[in-house]
Design a protein around this motif. Structure first.
Motif: not given
Ligand code: FES
Length: 566
Positions: A516-540
């Motif tokens: 468990d991450l012992l951090v208040d859910p309200a504080e967690l909600a304030r923290r930024e989610a990562p931004v997904a990288a642009a899809p690469p080409r090919g198999y990746a």
């Protein structure tokens, strides 16, 4: 009308079947085959020799031995290449390409005319890829592995890849051994052909293939350079001919029950955490799920019996001499589903009845009533940091660290880890929890074996050997320590791990199966989610779009028997 066999199977589509067969035979004759040979059943041999795969160095002679067995049993052997994955040569990680190899294997089995196939693999990702591909192609298939390396001597002790690689590297980092000695060790860790000499992922997957019933009995642990390895190859060729006649397909061998047997063996041998990912992916190909809660239930009721590195003192060559996986299966017999059919056509009960009375070295394979540990090697943890689970190899961890609350020291990526872990100014104590983000399946690094975070340089030099380490990465099956892996969902997909910050408190309880991450859910909600990288080409790009989380074995969604998003 009987089903076509051999070259008459799966004809190229010209709109004229007789023409297609005539043309195929005509071209095959350019390879010098007689008409009599071309009329026989065909046994394909998936050939994974590669200059980038030292573990497969002896594949060519294994293929020759398989061919001998096939010919003697009255069929025509034809080998064909597939992708080969040499663990240490691939960037960013071999796991990223396991599904590509599985796809290659599946399609080449299905597209080419063969009545059965012998899969020659060995290095970590190759056996799961071949079993995944064969399960989906559902043509009769036998797994043959290249076998483990032998150990080599160094200053009075035995060395084997790759637990000793890590042990000596940790000693070098801590200043305990010289540059000269680490250079010597580099030349003595991997001294023969074959796969890593300990119960790492390759050895675990070989053991699971035997436990699933997809490999000839007694062949998982034969060393790569032992003459028995060639006899196993010859016997696999002969068995493939019978398998083709019986039309015994993988879906009748890889079942809910045999997967559970394999899970029992995984736990009893103290097998690699990676193997759980792979077994989950293989099982997903035949519509069998492995919930992590099922793993915990089995783990609580399955003792550790095998005493190999990374947790014990022995190597795979010792397990071979001690009785191999057959000895483990006989100990586990009361817990196994004995009605499972194996590639020989026998049930597991019949197989084990035949082996009764074999010699077992009890230093290496313990009896069920005197196990090494009363519970299995792996345990899944759940909680606010890992809602869909995380994995701990408790058999390779320090139990003194199991019930703890600690301060998080967070590294946001592998690059951040490399930059700061040895910084003398790093604010870290031995009681802290080291946390690595963005090393999961959906990250750009594609879930490397980076979960075994190094002990910070200044603590290593002070003699600290183990700390709680938490990540969404994997760990090599040859590594050890109190390392929590496969945190799911991973950070790059926005899982709670992404929101952990240095200074947060984390609570781990192996007894309660909690993380468990012992951090208040309200504080967690304030923290930024990562931004997904642009899809690469090919198999990746295919990888990024289709990769599933660790709890689904990191397979591609569209390759599972029942896609999750479909
Ligand atoms: Fe191939 Fe370890 S590097 S099995």
């Amino acid at each position: 009308m009987t089903d076509p066999i051999g070259l008459a199977r799966g004809l190229t589509n010209y709109g004229d079947r007789d023409f297609a067969l005539y043309l195929r035979r005509s071209f095959a004759k350019s390879m010098g085959y007689s008409a009599a040979m071309l009329a026989k059943p065909v046994i394909g041999i998936a050939n994974t020799a590669s200059g980038f795969n030292n573990c497969h160095r002896l594949v060519p002679e294994l293929v020759d031995a398989v061919k001998r067995g096939v010919l003697a049993a009255g069929a025509l052997p034809i080998d064909f290449p597939t992708i080969s994955l040499g663990e240490v040569y691939l960037n960013p990680t071999s796991l990223m390409f396991r599904n590509l190899m599985a796809l290659d294997t599946e399609e080449m089995i299905r597209a080419q005319p063969m009545d059965a196939v012998v899969l020659v693999g060995g290095c970590d990702k190759t056996v799961p890829a071949q079993l995944m591909g064969a399960a989906s192609a559902n043509v009769p298939a036998i797994q043959l592995v290249t076998g483990p390396m032998m150990t080599g001597p160094h200053r009075g002790e035995r060395l084997g890849a790759c637990t000793d690689c890590r042990r000596f590297w940790a000693r070098f980092r801590a200043g305990e051994i010289s540059r000269q000695e680490i250079d010597e060790v580099e030349g003595r860790l991997a001294t023969t052909a074959g796969t890593c000499a300990v119960m790492g992922t390759a050895s675990t997957m070989a053991s699971l293939a035997e436990a699933l019933g997809m490999m000839l009995p007694g062949t998982a642990a034969i060393p790569a350079v032992h003459a028995d390895r060639l006899r196993a190859a010859e016997a696999s060729g002969a068995a493939a001919v019978k398998l083709a006649q019986a039309k015994l397909t993988p879906d009748r061998i890889i079942t809910q029950k045999s997967v559970e047997n394999a899970l029992r063996v995984l736990l009893a041998i103290g097998g690699s955490t990676n193997a759980l990912l792979h077994l989950t992916a293989i099982a997903g190909r035949v519509g069998v799920d492995i919930p992590l809660k099922q793993l915990n239930a089995l783990s609580d009721a399955t003792p550790v019996l095998v005493d190999l590195k990374p947790t014990g003192p022995h190597y795979m060559e010792d397990l071979f001499a001690a009785g191999g996986i057959g000895a483990v299966l006989r100990e586990l017999k009361p817990m196994l589903h004995l009605d499972c059919v194996t590639i020989t056509g026998e049930t597991l009960a019949q197989r084990l009845a035949e082996s009764d009375g074999d010699y077992v070295d009890r230093k290496v394979v313990r009896p069920l009533d005197a196990p090494l540990q009363p519970q299995g090697g792996l345990v899944a943890l759940f909680g606010s940091l890992a809602p869909r689970g995380a994995l701990l190899k408790r058999s390779a961890a320090d139990a003194k660290l199991f019930e703890r609350e600690g301060r998080a020291v967070v590294f946001s990526s592998l690059e951040d880890l490399a930059k700061r872990i040895d910084d003398p100014a790093l604010d870290v104590t031995p009681e802290d929890f080291l946390v690595l983000q963005n090393a999961g399946p959906t990250s750009a690094s594609a879930m490397p074996e980076a979960g075994y975070l190094p002990i910070p340089g200044k603590l290593a030099r002070a003699g600290i050997k183990d700390m709680v380490r938490i990540s969404d990465a994997r760990m090599s099956g040859t590594a050890y320590g109190t390392v929590v892996l496969h945190v799911t969902p991973d950070a790059a997909s926005g899982g709670p791990l992404a929101k952990a910050r240095s200074g947060d408190r984390i609570r781990m309880s192996v007894k309660e199966r909690r993380l468990d991450l012992l951090v208040d859910p309200a504080e967690l909600a304030r923290r930024e989610a990562p931004v997904a990288a642009a899809p690469p080409r090919g198999y990746a790009r295919l990888y990024r779009e289709q990769i599933l989380q660790a709890d689904h074995g990191c397979d591609f969604d569209f390759l599972r028997q029942a896609p999750l998003k479909g």
